[in-house]
Design a protein around this motif. Structure first.
Motif, mmCIF file in Angstrom:
data_model
loop_
_atom_site.group_PDB
_atom_site.id
_atom_site.type_symbol
_atom_site.label_atom_id
_atom_site.label_comp_id
_atom_site.label_asym_id
_atom_site.label_seq_id
_atom_site.Cartn_x
_atom_site.Cartn_y
_atom_site.Cartn_z
ATOM 1 N N GLY A 133 16.549 1.994 2.178
ATOM 2 C CA GLY A 133 15.267 1.350 1.363
ATOM 3 C C GLY A 133 14.284 1.244 2.315
ATOM 4 N N SER A 134 14.322 1.587 3.661
ATOM 5 C CA SER A 134 13.008 1.493 4.485
ATOM 6 C C SER A 134 12.221 2.482 4.509
ATOM 7 C CB SER A 134 13.356 1.031 5.761
ATOM 8 O OG SER A 134 14.318 2.299 6.332
ATOM 9 N N TYR A 135 11.003 2.299 4.452
ATOM 10 C CA TYR A 135 10.000 3.632 4.560
ATOM 11 C C TYR A 135 9.940 4.232 5.969
ATOM 12 C CZ TYR A 135 8.013 0.923 0.588
ATOM 13 O OH TYR A 135 7.813 0.523 -0.523
ATOM 14 N N THR A 136 9.819 5.385 5.528
ATOM 15 C CA THR A 136 9.663 6.442 7.046
ATOM 16 C C THR A 136 8.098 6.257 7.393
ATOM 17 O OG1 THR A 136 8.777 8.504 5.498
ATOM 18 C CG2 THR A 136 11.224 7.827 5.781
ATOM 19 N N TYR A 137 8.134 6.830 8.774
ATOM 20 C CA TYR A 137 6.828 6.890 9.221
ATOM 21 C C TYR A 137 5.823 7.759 8.669
ATOM 22 C CZ TYR A 137 3.219 7.097 12.870
ATOM 23 O OH TYR A 137 2.002 7.201 13.749
ATOM 24 N N PHE A 138 6.239 8.582 7.780
ATOM 25 C CA PHE A 138 5.610 9.553 7.120
ATOM 26 C C PHE A 138 4.874 9.032 5.818
ATOM 27 C CE2 PHE A 138 4.795 12.875 3.806
ATOM 28 C CZ PHE A 138 3.786 13.583 4.383
ATOM 29 N N ALA A 139 5.990 7.966 5.326
ATOM 30 C CA ALA A 139 5.282 7.244 4.101
ATOM 31 C C ALA A 139 4.086 6.340 4.194
ATOM 32 C CB ALA A 139 6.460 6.208 3.709
ATOM 33 N N ALA A 140 4.098 5.860 5.504
ATOM 34 C CA ALA A 140 2.672 5.276 6.041
ATOM 35 C C ALA A 140 1.417 6.310 6.290
ATOM 36 C CB ALA A 140 2.693 4.494 7.539
ATOM 37 N N SER A 163 1.054 -1.337 0.074
ATOM 38 C CA SER A 163 -0.112 -0.057 0.021
ATOM 39 C C SER A 163 0.721 1.252 0.074
ATOM 40 C CB SER A 163 -0.764 -0.127 1.337
ATOM 41 O OG SER A 163 -1.992 -1.228 1.178
ATOM 42 N N ILE A 164 1.766 1.275 0.820
ATOM 43 C CA ILE A 164 2.902 2.307 0.801
ATOM 44 C C ILE A 164 3.604 2.744 -0.426
ATOM 45 C CG2 ILE A 164 4.810 3.271 1.886
ATOM 46 C CD1 ILE A 164 3.937 1.630 4.486
ATOM 47 N N ARG A 165 4.041 1.445 -1.026
ATOM 48 C CA ARG A 165 4.583 1.575 -2.522
ATOM 49 C C ARG A 165 3.887 2.042 -3.520
ATOM 50 N NH1 ARG A 165 6.685 -2.913 -2.219
ATOM 51 N NH2 ARG A 165 4.599 -4.183 -3.311
ATOM 52 N N THR A 166 2.268 1.633 -3.471
ATOM 53 C CA THR A 166 1.385 2.135 -4.059
ATOM 54 C C THR A 166 1.105 3.637 -4.195
ATOM 55 O OG1 THR A 166 0.267 0.061 -4.575
ATOM 56 C CG2 THR A 166 -0.861 1.974 -5.008
ATOM 57 N N ALA A 167 1.107 4.133 -3.011
ATOM 58 C CA ALA A 167 0.948 5.582 -2.655
ATOM 59 C C ALA A 167 2.013 6.302 -2.933
ATOM 60 C CB ALA A 167 0.453 5.568 -1.109
ATOM 61 N N ILE A 168 3.346 6.012 -3.088
ATOM 62 C CA ILE A 168 4.405 6.664 -3.216
ATOM 63 C C ILE A 168 4.523 6.708 -4.978
ATOM 64 C CG2 ILE A 168 7.090 6.562 -3.276
ATOM 65 C CD1 ILE A 168 6.949 5.615 -0.745
ATOM 66 N N ARG A 221 9.773 16.167 2.697
ATOM 67 C CA ARG A 221 9.823 15.307 3.681
ATOM 68 C C ARG A 221 10.205 13.554 2.950
ATOM 69 N NH1 ARG A 221 8.717 17.797 8.734
ATOM 70 N NH2 ARG A 221 7.184 19.390 7.915
ATOM 71 N N PRO A 222 11.125 13.084 4.093
ATOM 72 C CA PRO A 222 11.731 11.760 3.563
ATOM 73 C C PRO A 222 10.413 10.710 3.348
ATOM 74 C CG PRO A 222 12.778 12.624 5.279
ATOM 75 C CD PRO A 222 11.577 13.417 5.283
ATOM 76 N N LEU A 223 10.623 9.653 2.303
ATOM 77 C CA LEU A 223 9.610 8.980 2.223
ATOM 78 C C LEU A 223 10.160 7.515 2.099
ATOM 79 C CD1 LEU A 223 7.488 10.167 -0.890
ATOM 80 C CD2 LEU A 223 6.652 10.021 1.578
ATOM 81 N N ILE A 224 11.348 7.359 1.752
ATOM 82 C CA ILE A 224 12.342 6.255 1.666
ATOM 83 C C ILE A 224 13.576 6.615 1.965
ATOM 84 C CG2 ILE A 224 13.118 4.102 0.383
ATOM 85 C CD1 ILE A 224 10.833 4.629 -1.552
ATOM 86 N N GLU A 233 24.344 12.508 8.475
ATOM 87 C CA GLU A 233 24.920 12.328 7.077
ATOM 88 C C GLU A 233 24.109 12.933 6.145
ATOM 89 O OE1 GLU A 233 26.218 8.100 6.226
ATOM 90 O OE2 GLU A 233 26.270 7.794 8.278
ATOM 91 N N ASP A 234 24.747 13.355 5.161
ATOM 92 C CA ASP A 234 24.145 13.913 3.944
ATOM 93 C C ASP A 234 23.993 12.828 2.908
ATOM 94 O OD1 ASP A 234 23.239 15.729 2.075
ATOM 95 O OD2 ASP A 234 25.133 16.632 1.760
ATOM 96 N N ARG A 235 22.755 12.030 3.112
ATOM 97 C CA ARG A 235 22.503 10.950 2.291
ATOM 98 C C ARG A 235 21.364 11.113 1.366
ATOM 99 N NH1 ARG A 235 22.119 6.452 7.202
ATOM 100 N NH2 ARG A 235 21.040 8.461 7.875
ATOM 101 N N GLU A 236 21.502 10.664 0.176
ATOM 102 C CA GLU A 236 20.384 10.824 -0.697
ATOM 103 C C GLU A 236 19.131 9.920 -0.264
ATOM 104 O OE1 GLU A 236 20.429 11.168 -5.394
ATOM 105 O OE2 GLU A 236 20.247 8.827 -4.900
ATOM 106 N N GLN A 237 18.017 10.429 -0.230
ATOM 107 C CA GLN A 237 16.860 9.538 0.221
ATOM 108 C C GLN A 237 15.546 10.008 -1.196
ATOM 109 O OE1 GLN A 237 16.072 9.988 4.491
ATOM 110 N NE2 GLN A 237 16.959 11.853 4.161
#
Length: 586
Positions: A329-336, A273-278, A322-325, A304-308
């Motif tokens: 590779g894990s989803y953030t809380y906001f992604a839910a 569901s999260i993947r579909t929403a993103i 806002r970060p989503l992934i 760290e200055d990391r790509e997300q």
């Protein structure tokens, strides 16, 4: 009948017949014309700013326009008097015959009086409480539960199609902590001495029955498993047990949700569901790969200055993207949150209302931005924040701390003072204002205790009907047509004032629904109760004003109609607040 809607129509119809208005009708905006109670009740029952709104486009002095409008309104047989005040306010007094007809319509409508078509069946989702299922609900959850439930009731009464929803936060680290805390109690149930509860685990005794239930079901089997094996088992049992307790707590508060939505369902199938929403946000151009600036203030050592994978939320009203992934590779809380909102949107809701605690203030802009992006402006999202509740006992603070286990639960408060007192008092301040709740004051039987004062008014109404039966033993009150019985009998100015207070109810309902402020209902109920009690007390000094006069059957029956209308509005408002309307109080 809504008095103010009625006279809004009458006034605008009258305007349409005035020559200078007809000449420039296409240039005039009637939408800015208000029809409302005058600020000073001594000026009448209805006031309008029509002359001031129209004066500039008509090129006339507002006072002169007001005089023309007033002359036209005097042709209305239901208007007893029209006066012009100040720069051009028009004040209207209504005829006794109009008040009598209005009262008759109130009696006929009963508890449906004030019900509004305002919402026009628009689908609204009200999500409230949504406490983490990690323990019993405390008084902090109580306010959001009451505000959300009363708001949903109010919107339903105002013509919206409302769904009451609870979001179960059953994913995330707090559920791991719950499971480990329950597992400790499981070991205790097996006879181990667990000693002091380690820091970071939930210490409350409410997990003791969960541990015992695990021991009864599994014996020592879990004890010999690795954590990776027993953790998911204990998670399921612990969350289920917490939700049973939470549902029971909510039921004690007369709060009933129609939908319990599990956050874990969003993570099922590797977060399908999260993947579909993103993917949906990506398709709409709201997602990109990038980095975020460091947090304001002191830079964390591990930053760290990391790509997300980021949500371009600043383009739809947020302060930062806002970060989503995450980079791993894990989803953030906001992604839910994204997936959850999309699920609501896909269910066809026109508006989503989130009732959250004051500590969620930082979520408002990101959720509003999310709604704009996902729905492309077709659905509205509103966040209502409930400020803290401070508990007192006879003026002394009652301390609570959920983490330590030393806290006052919602159920303890309800069991001590009753659901009605809790609900009414939780609404007796606007949700955005702090609330002091004193156990002693909410159980007083006095005017200073609003819930008692309002419920006592309803009980008094019911006592009038019992008195009428005693005065007229042959009177079949159930079979009476109280609306028809008015028949010109209600004429006393005090009675007409009481009808005027009742006439405000439909307007209060619509204003409270539009503003999403259920506290306005209990404020109004207190004012109505005050008006009723005052009229009751006048009957002690002036027997001719008493509702039941054993020497005048017709007048008594007509006044029963007035009492019936008062009782109906009190019961209607109390039902919206989620409290009872008692027939007797001892």
């Amino acid at each position: 009948m809504n008095l103010f809607t009625d006279f809004d129509t009458r006034i605008k119809n009258a305007l349409e017949t005035i020559d200078i208005v007809k000449e420039k009708r296409s240039e005039l905006d009637f939408g800015r014309i208000s029809v409302e109670p005058p600020r000073d009740p001594s000026h009448g029952e209805v006031a309008t700013n029509a002359a001031m709104v129209l004066s500039k486009p008509l090129g006339q002095n507002p006072r002169a326009i007001a005089d023309i409008i007033a002359a036209k309104l005097r042709e209305d047989g239901d208007i007893a008097e029209v006066s012009v005040a100040g720069p051009g306010f028009i004040n209207i007094r209504l005829s006794v015959a109009y008040w009598q007809r209005l009262l008759a319509s109130m009696i006929t409508a009963g508890t449906d009086y004030g019900r509004s078509p305002l919402g026009q069946g628009r689908k609204v989702n009200v999500e409230y409480v949504s406490a983490n299922p990690t323990g019993p609900m405390h008084v902090g959850h109580c306010r959001g539960a009451v505000v959300g439930d009363a708001l949903a009731n109010l919107l339903g009464f105002a013509g919206y199609a409302v769904t009451k929803e609870y979001y179960i936060n059953d994913a995330g680290s707090q559920i791991d902590v719950l499971a480990r805390s329950a597992f400790l109690r499981y070991r205790e149930a097996l006879g181990e001495n667990i000693g002091t509860i380690p820091p970071g685990l939930y210490p409350g005794d409410y997990l003791v029955p969960v541990g015992k239930a695990l021991a009864d079901e599994f014996g020592t089997k879990l004890r010999v498993m690795h954590e990776a094996e027993w953790l998911p088992i204990v998670k399921d049992r612990a969350v289920d047990a917490m939700m049973v307790m939470i549902r029971e707590d909510l039921a004690a508060l007369n709060v009933k949700h129609e939908v319990f939505f599990s956050e874990r369902s969003l993570h099922a199938g590797n977060g399908a569901s999260i993947r579909t929403a993103i993917n949906d946000l990506t398709f709409k151009g709201h997602v990109y790969k990038g980095t975020l600036p460091p947090p304001k203030g002191q830079l964390p050592e591990d930053w760290e200055d990391r790509e997300q994978t980021l949500f371009r939320s600043t383009e739809v009203g947020d302060d930062i993207d806002r970060p989503l992934i995450k980079s791993d590779g894990s989803y953030t809380y906001f992604a839910a949150d994204v997936a959850y909102f999309k699920d609501k949107f896909d269910r066809g809701f026109d508006e989503m209302i989130y009732v959250l605690g004051a500590d969620h203030g930082g979520y408002v802009k990101r959720l509003e931005a999310l709604a704009r992006a996902v729905s492309e402006g077709r659905s509205k999202l509103t966040v209502l924040l409930c400020q803290l509740v401070k508990l007192y006992r006879n003026g002394e603070p009652v301390k609570m701390s959920k983490r330590s286990g030393d806290f006052v639960t919602l159920r303890e408060v309800v069991d001590e003072v009753g659901s009605d007192s809790v609900r009414f008092m939780m609404l007796y301040r606007k949700n955005s204002e702090p609330l002091d709740f004193d156990f002693a004051k909410v159980t007083e039987q006095s005017k200073d205790n609003p819930v008692f004062y309002v419920q006592y008014a309803h009980a008094r109404c019911m006592s009038v009907f019992r008195q009428a039966k005693e005065a007229f033993p042959d009177l079949d009150i159930e079979a009476l047509d109280l609306a028809a019985a008015i028949a010109g009998e209600i004429t006393d100015p005090n009675e007409l004032q009481l009808i005027g207070k009742l006439a405000e109810y439909p307007r209060v309902i619509e204003a409270a629904a539009q503003a999403q402020e259920p506290h306005r209902i209990v404020f109004y109920l207190y004012d109505l109760a005050s008006s009723f009690h005052a009229h009751w007390n006048k009957g002690k000094e002036q027997p001719e004003l008493r509702f039941v006069n054993d020497k005048n059957r017709e007048l008594s029956i007509a006044r029963l109609g007035l009492v019936h209308a008062v009782a109906s509005v009190l019961k209607s408002g109390l039902t919206i607040a989620g409290t009872n309307a008692p027939d007797e109080m001892r």
